[in-house]
Design a protein around this motif. Structure first.
Motif, PDB file in Angstrom:
ATOM      1  N   MET A   1      41.020  -2.150 -47.105  1.00  0.00           N
ATOM      2  CA  MET A   1      41.410  -0.815 -46.528  1.00  0.00           C
ATOM      3  C   MET A   1      40.193  -0.419 -46.034  1.00  0.00           C
ATOM      4  SD  MET A   1      40.664   2.383 -47.626  1.00  0.00           S
ATOM      5  CE  MET A   1      39.808   2.391 -49.454  1.00  0.00           C
ATOM      6  N   THR A   2      40.160   0.518 -44.954  1.00  0.00           N
ATOM      7  CA  THR A   2      39.376   1.190 -44.187  1.00  0.00           C
ATOM      8  C   THR A   2      39.558   2.612 -44.195  1.00  0.00           C
ATOM      9  OG1 THR A   2      39.146  -0.608 -42.578  1.00  0.00           O
ATOM     10  CG2 THR A   2      38.348   1.335 -41.873  1.00  0.00           C
ATOM     11  N   LEU A   3      38.226   3.333 -44.414  1.00  0.00           N
ATOM     12  CA  LEU A   3      38.508   4.760 -44.563  1.00  0.00           C
ATOM     13  C   LEU A   3      38.407   5.530 -43.007  1.00  0.00           C
ATOM     14  CD1 LEU A   3      35.909   5.417 -47.298  1.00  0.00           C
ATOM     15  CD2 LEU A   3      38.438   4.704 -47.637  1.00  0.00           C
ATOM     16  N   LYS A  79      23.104  -1.130 -46.094  1.00  0.00           N
ATOM     17  CA  LYS A  79      24.090  -2.387 -46.865  1.00  0.00           C
ATOM     18  C   LYS A  79      22.856  -3.405 -47.327  1.00  0.00           C
ATOM     19  CE  LYS A  79      27.685  -1.152 -43.578  1.00  0.00           C
ATOM     20  NZ  LYS A  79      28.543  -1.605 -42.713  1.00  0.00           N
ATOM     21  N   PRO A  80      23.291  -4.263 -48.247  1.00  0.00           N
ATOM     22  CA  PRO A  80      24.253  -4.040 -49.303  1.00  0.00           C
ATOM     23  C   PRO A  80      23.798  -2.928 -50.102  1.00  0.00           C
ATOM     24  CG  PRO A  80      22.771  -5.876 -49.496  1.00  0.00           C
ATOM     25  CD  PRO A  80      22.600  -5.334 -48.393  1.00  0.00           C
ATOM     26  N   PRO A  81      24.924  -2.807 -51.232  1.00  0.00           N
ATOM     27  CA  PRO A  81      26.195  -3.360 -51.539  1.00  0.00           C
ATOM     28  C   PRO A  81      27.019  -2.759 -50.538  1.00  0.00           C
ATOM     29  CG  PRO A  81      25.638  -1.695 -53.281  1.00  0.00           C
ATOM     30  CD  PRO A  81      24.423  -1.967 -52.389  1.00  0.00           C
ATOM     31  N   VAL A  82      28.411  -3.313 -50.285  1.00  0.00           N
ATOM     32  CA  VAL A  82      29.491  -2.749 -49.636  1.00  0.00           C
ATOM     33  C   VAL A  82      30.732  -2.927 -50.355  1.00  0.00           C
ATOM     34  CG1 VAL A  82      28.469  -3.454 -47.542  1.00  0.00           C
ATOM     35  CG2 VAL A  82      30.094  -4.919 -48.670  1.00  0.00           C
ATOM     36  N   TYR A  83      31.703  -1.838 -49.770  1.00  0.00           N
ATOM     37  CA  TYR A  83      33.060  -1.873 -50.446  1.00  0.00           C
ATOM     38  C   TYR A  83      33.813  -1.668 -48.998  1.00  0.00           C
ATOM     39  CZ  TYR A  83      37.338  -0.047 -52.179  1.00  0.00           C
ATOM     40  OH  TYR A  83      38.766   0.281 -52.986  1.00  0.00           O
ATOM     41  N   ASP A  84      34.702  -3.036 -48.840  1.00  0.00           N
ATOM     42  CA  ASP A  84      35.599  -3.009 -47.826  1.00  0.00           C
ATOM     43  C   ASP A  84      34.603  -2.943 -46.575  1.00  0.00           C
ATOM     44  OD1 ASP A  84      37.934  -3.616 -46.403  1.00  0.00           O
ATOM     45  OD2 ASP A  84      38.292  -1.733 -46.137  1.00  0.00           O
ATOM     46  N   GLU A 370      47.365   3.615 -52.691  1.00  0.00           N
ATOM     47  CA  GLU A 370      46.469   2.626 -52.160  1.00  0.00           C
ATOM     48  C   GLU A 370      45.294   2.937 -51.487  1.00  0.00           C
ATOM     49  OE1 GLU A 370      49.251   0.431 -49.857  1.00  0.00           O
ATOM     50  OE2 GLU A 370      50.703  -0.001 -51.790  1.00  0.00           O
ATOM     51  N   GLN A 371      45.149   4.217 -50.871  1.00  0.00           N
ATOM     52  CA  GLN A 371      43.882   4.487 -50.059  1.00  0.00           C
ATOM     53  C   GLN A 371      42.886   5.165 -51.130  1.00  0.00           C
ATOM     54  OE1 GLN A 371      43.377   5.184 -46.481  1.00  0.00           O
ATOM     55  NE2 GLN A 371      44.956   3.513 -46.645  1.00  0.00           N
ATOM     56  N   SER A 372      43.158   5.162 -52.473  1.00  0.00           N
ATOM     57  CA  SER A 372      42.022   5.748 -53.230  1.00  0.00           C
ATOM     58  C   SER A 372      40.861   4.525 -53.532  1.00  0.00           C
ATOM     59  CB  SER A 372      42.618   6.115 -54.620  1.00  0.00           C
ATOM     60  OG  SER A 372      43.165   4.703 -55.304  1.00  0.00           O
ATOM     61  N   ILE A 373      39.613   5.387 -53.770  1.00  0.00           N
ATOM     62  CA  ILE A 373      38.573   4.420 -54.241  1.00  0.00           C
ATOM     63  C   ILE A 373      38.116   4.814 -55.538  1.00  0.00           C
ATOM     64  CG2 ILE A 373      38.245   3.849 -51.827  1.00  0.00           C
ATOM     65  CD1 ILE A 373      35.772   5.790 -51.976  1.00  0.00           C
ATOM     66  N   PRO A 374      37.394   4.142 -56.110  1.00  0.00           N
ATOM     67  CA  PRO A 374      36.734   4.645 -57.513  1.00  0.00           C
ATOM     68  C   PRO A 374      35.297   5.497 -57.087  1.00  0.00           C
ATOM     69  CG  PRO A 374      36.091   2.438 -57.374  1.00  0.00           C
ATOM     70  CD  PRO A 374      37.193   2.657 -56.200  1.00  0.00           C
ATOM     71  N   GLY A 375      34.935   6.500 -57.872  1.00  0.00           N
ATOM     72  CA  GLY A 375      33.760   7.285 -57.570  1.00  0.00           C
ATOM     73  C   GLY A 375      33.280   7.759 -58.946  1.00  0.00           C
ATOM     74  N   VAL A 376      32.434   8.225 -59.101  1.00  0.00           N
ATOM     75  CA  VAL A 376      31.517   8.973 -60.377  1.00  0.00           C
ATOM     76  C   VAL A 376      32.154  10.380 -60.501  1.00  0.00           C
ATOM     77  CG1 VAL A 376      29.544   9.518 -61.483  1.00  0.00           C
ATOM     78  CG2 VAL A 376      29.839   7.490 -60.366  1.00  0.00           C
ATOM     79  N   ARG A 377      32.549  10.614 -61.555  1.00  0.00           N
ATOM     80  CA  ARG A 377      32.898  12.124 -61.868  1.00  0.00           C
ATOM     81  C   ARG A 377      31.881  12.869 -61.607  1.00  0.00           C
ATOM     82  NH1 ARG A 377      37.037  14.168 -64.787  1.00  0.00           N
ATOM     83  NH2 ARG A 377      37.683  12.250 -65.330  1.00  0.00           N
TER      84      ARG A 377
END
Length: 414
Positions: A1-3, A79-84, A370-377
């Motif tokens: 997935m690409t933002l 980078k790193p780390p990376v997400y997609d 499907e476009q969502s990503i996790p994040g810190v609240r």
């Protein structure tokens, strides 16, 4: 997935009817219920302190326009780390924003930047002191057209003697004295595992912005706010800097020990360390009872906090011998049941897992489907105007057309 932008619809969430009725749609179609809905922030900052501040404001409903160079925020390449394939550093501090790339070598792009600032409630920047003056993006120039603007500047070392110094968190950790406090007495000085002064400065900037917005609601006047990493660092070291000013004591590295309290450190058990944070006599008495050594609490060497602190080299081996009877997990359960402050030493995965077990819900979904990503609240909870997590961190220049259209229609004050 690409933002690739912020076209994802708002997350449905679990807002009450009252909260839903209180939400407002901004000029870009975002439906925000947070307390800053309707506030527009022109974000000329990059890296960490500024973007962290504006992300918090965006979570709370503000419309944040991230103005980047054509090369983008530097953290996109960290980078790193990376997400997609993308930098997790960038993704962690840039949700809920819209991006436009402007080249300040191009007069037309400078004019666009000035129009964005003229239409904003808040302008935030972290250029070198005076770096925006030649573009007409300094506070005095912007305030001529936008006298109600709250203009926040973040620097490394202020605008006087430290104006030419580069504002990197690591340099401030070194110069402020924090590194001299971090590590064991026998080791070299260490930096914190997090860019702690960038984060503290971002928080100070957010407090300043919110305070100035409140004052503006009373007087109608904007103002300039200045924060810098160095004074934020000295403020953030609280008891260590205060102790020096009040007593002349220059603190040094003590490893995991506390200069004024004992026991307040990791201690070994049968299979690993457990952290104890015993801050008063009642807690120490309880600890001694739970360990099966009640006489320790009345031992004149350990009877008061100053006694325990002064005689820690005698108390430590006694505690270590008693703690060796059980593994850390058993002691944690036992101490917790006795309401004693203690903790396992987790890695980051363990920290998130522990917060989840406590019901703190530390992880949110940013975006939708499907476009969502996790994040810190966002760590602030509002009973009536909850934060939103509907916009993914934007790609470079992802929202140019929408932002230019917003300017053509007169911005937020049309």
């Amino acid at each position: 997935m690409t933002l690739q932008g912020n076209a994802a619809p708002p997350s449905p969430g679990a807002a009450t009817d009252r909260q839903a009725e209180g939400s407002r749609q901004d000029a870009f179609g975002r439906q925000a219920s947070g307390p800053l809905a309707g506030i527009v922030v022109a974000d000329f900052s990059r890296v960490l302190a500024g973007p962290y501040c504006t992300m918090l404001l965006a979570d709370m409903g503000a419309t944040v326009i991230k103005v980047e160079s054509p090369f983008g925020d530097e953290t996109r390449a960290w980078k790193p780390p990376v997400y997609d394939g993308q930098s997790t550093y960038y993704l962690s501090i840039n949700r809920n924003k819209r991006s436009i790339a402007l080249d300040f070598a191009d007069p037309d792009d400078v004019a666009t930047a000035r129009r964005i600032a003229a239409g904003a409630d808040v302008v935030l920047e972290n250029f070198k002191p005076g770096g925006l003056d030649r573009f007409g993006l300094d506070y005095a120039t912007i305030a001529e057209d936008n006298p109600a603007v709250v203009y926040a500047s973040i620097t490394g070392f202020g605008t006087a003697g430290g104006a030419t110094l580069p504002g990197y968190d690591l340099l401030v950790q070194a110069m402020s004295g924090l590194m001299s406090l971090t590590g064991d007495p026998q080791t070299p000085a260490y930096r914190s595992g997090v860019a702690v002064f960038d984060v503290i400065t971002g928080l100070h900037a957010a407090v300043g912005v919110l305070s100035a917005l409140h004052e503006r609601s009373q007087s109608g006047r904007g103002q300039r706010i200045e924060v810098n990493l160095m004074t934020s660092a000295l403020s953030g070291m609280v008891n260590q800097t205060g102790g020096f000013l009040l007593s002349g004591n220059v603190p040094t590295r003590m490893g995991n020990e506390h200069p004024s309290i004992y026991p307040y450190e990791p201690l070994p058990t049968a299979d690993g360390d457990i952290v104890l944070a015993i801050g008063n006599d009642r807690q120490f008495t309880t600890l001694c009872n739970v360990l099966g050594a009640p006489a320790l609490a009345t031992d004149p060497r350990f009877a008061t906090p100053p006694d325990r602190s002064h005689n820690r080299t005698e108390l430590r081996p006694i505690l270590q011998e008693l703690l060796a009877a059980k593994p850390a997990t058993e002691w944690f359960d036992t101490f917790t049941a006795a309401r004693l402050p203690c903790a396992p030493i987790n890695d980051v995965r363990g920290g998130i897992d522990f917060a989840q077990r406590l019901g703190l819900k530390p992880v949110v979904e940013v975006g939708a489907g499907e476009q969502s990503i996790p994040g810190v609240r966002n760590p602030i909870t509002f009973s009536e105007t909850p934060p939103s997590y509907d916009l993914l961190p934007p790609g470079i220049d992802a929202d140019r057309d929408d932002i230019l259209q917003w300017l053509r229609t007169g911005g937020p004050h049309s």
